[in-house]
Structure formats: C-alpha cells, structure tokens
Motif scaffolding. Structure first.
Motif, short mmCIF file in Angstrom:
data_model
loop_
_atom_site.label_atom_id
_atom_site.label_comp_id
_atom_site.label_asym_id
_atom_site.label_seq_id
_atom_site.Cartn_x
_atom_site.Cartn_y
_atom_site.Cartn_z
N MET A 1 0.84 -1.18 0.00
CA MET A 1 0.00 0.00 0.00
C MET A 1 0.88 1.24 0.00
N SER A 2 0.57 2.21 -0.83
CA SER A 2 1.33 3.44 -0.93
C SER A 2 1.04 4.34 0.27
N PHE A 67 -10.07 7.02 0.57
CA PHE A 67 -9.09 7.37 -0.46
C PHE A 67 -7.94 6.37 -0.50
N SER A 68 -7.62 5.73 0.61
CA SER A 68 -6.50 4.79 0.63
C SER A 68 -6.73 3.61 -0.32
N SER A 69 -7.99 3.27 -0.59
CA SER A 69 -8.26 2.19 -1.55
C SER A 69 -8.17 2.66 -2.99
N VAL A 70 -8.27 3.96 -3.22
CA VAL A 70 -8.21 4.53 -4.56
C VAL A 70 -6.79 5.00 -4.90
N ASP A 94 -19.13 3.38 2.10
CA ASP A 94 -20.20 4.08 1.39
C ASP A 94 -19.66 5.25 0.59
N LEU A 95 -18.52 5.77 0.99
CA LEU A 95 -17.95 6.95 0.35
C LEU A 95 -17.08 6.60 -0.87
N ILE A 96 -16.61 5.37 -0.94
CA ILE A 96 -15.72 4.97 -2.04
C ILE A 96 -16.37 5.14 -3.41
N GLY A 111 -11.55 5.29 -16.58
CA GLY A 111 -12.89 4.74 -16.41
C GLY A 111 -12.91 3.23 -16.26
N ASP A 112 -12.00 2.51 -16.94
CA ASP A 112 -12.01 1.06 -16.83
C ASP A 112 -11.41 0.57 -15.53
N GLU A 113 -10.64 1.41 -14.81
CA GLU A 113 -10.07 1.03 -13.52
C GLU A 113 -11.05 1.27 -12.39
N ARG A 114 -12.20 1.81 -12.70
CA ARG A 114 -13.16 2.19 -11.67
C ARG A 114 -13.59 0.98 -10.84
N SER A 115 -13.75 -0.18 -11.47
CA SER A 115 -14.22 -1.35 -10.74
C SER A 115 -13.19 -1.87 -9.75
N ASN A 116 -11.90 -1.57 -9.95
CA ASN A 116 -10.86 -2.03 -9.03
C ASN A 116 -10.93 -1.33 -7.69
N GLY A 117 -11.38 -0.07 -7.66
CA GLY A 117 -11.42 0.68 -6.42
C GLY A 117 -12.65 0.43 -5.59
N VAL A 118 -13.65 -0.25 -6.14
CA VAL A 118 -14.89 -0.46 -5.40
C VAL A 118 -14.93 -1.84 -4.83
#
Length: 118
Positions: A1-2, A67-70, A94-96, A111-118
C-alpha cells in the motif's frame, strides 16, 4: 500500500480551489489539479459547520480511509476533499463509490479502472 502524502500549505489548497476541476455531491466536494511533483497528494478539509472537533476529525478519517483504496490508481495529482454534512453519517465503504465517480469524471483515474477501487 502506498503512503498517503498530504497537502500542508495554504497555497497548495488555494491552487486546487482556484485551478482544479470541481465535482460536487451531497456527501463530498472534490477538487483535482494536475501537479508537477511525483505521486498523488491529498488534502482533506472539514468546516466548523459540520459540528464539534470530534465530528470533523471523524469525517477526515472516513475520507482518508476511503481514499486509501483509490490511491494506487492515481497519478501526479493534487486532490482536495471537502467534507459535507452527509459525510459524517456515512462509512468509508459508502464513500468509495462517490469518490471514484468524482475522480473518474475529473480524469484522475481511468474509467475502466473504476471497478478495481470499489
């Protein structure tokens, strides 16, 4: 994790407010501006209208946790999140989706990376 690198100077926040792309929702306001530095830096603010210091700090913690997951998907951007009244009633999970939507619309993440953060 960064590691989460934060904005600290008032000038940095003002640069994001004045030149950044703005996205607004009932739970969060997002300002994003391209930076010259390396990596993604984030600033989180919560005004006194949200309540006591305990409530404002909880809002900041919720935003940072979401934000840490994004964070791994972000490039060289300065991002400022402003907590709103609805933020203190949400959990970080709920905020992610709200955060990912804002960052996708601003062009911070693809846009295609959006599913990785959720």
């Amino acid at each position: 994790m960064s590691k989460l690198v934060t904005l600290k100077q008032n000038v940095e926040f003002n640069h994001a407010y004045n030149r950044g792309k703005v996205r607004i929702s009932p739970a969060l306001v997002t300002y994003a501006v391209k930076s010259r530095g390396k990596g993604c830096r984030v600033g989180v603010t919560a005004g006194k209208k949200l309540g006591s210091a305990v409530e404002r700090n909880r809002c900041r913690r919720i935003i940072k946790a979401a934000f840490s997951s994004v964070l791994p998907q972000c490039g060289n951007w300065d991002i400022v999140f402003v907590a709103r009244f609805k933020t203190k009633k949400l959990k970080s999970g709920d905020l992610i989706p709200v955060m990912v939507k804002h960052l996708t619309e601003a062009g911070v993440i693809a846009g295609d990376e959006r599913s990785n953060g959720v």
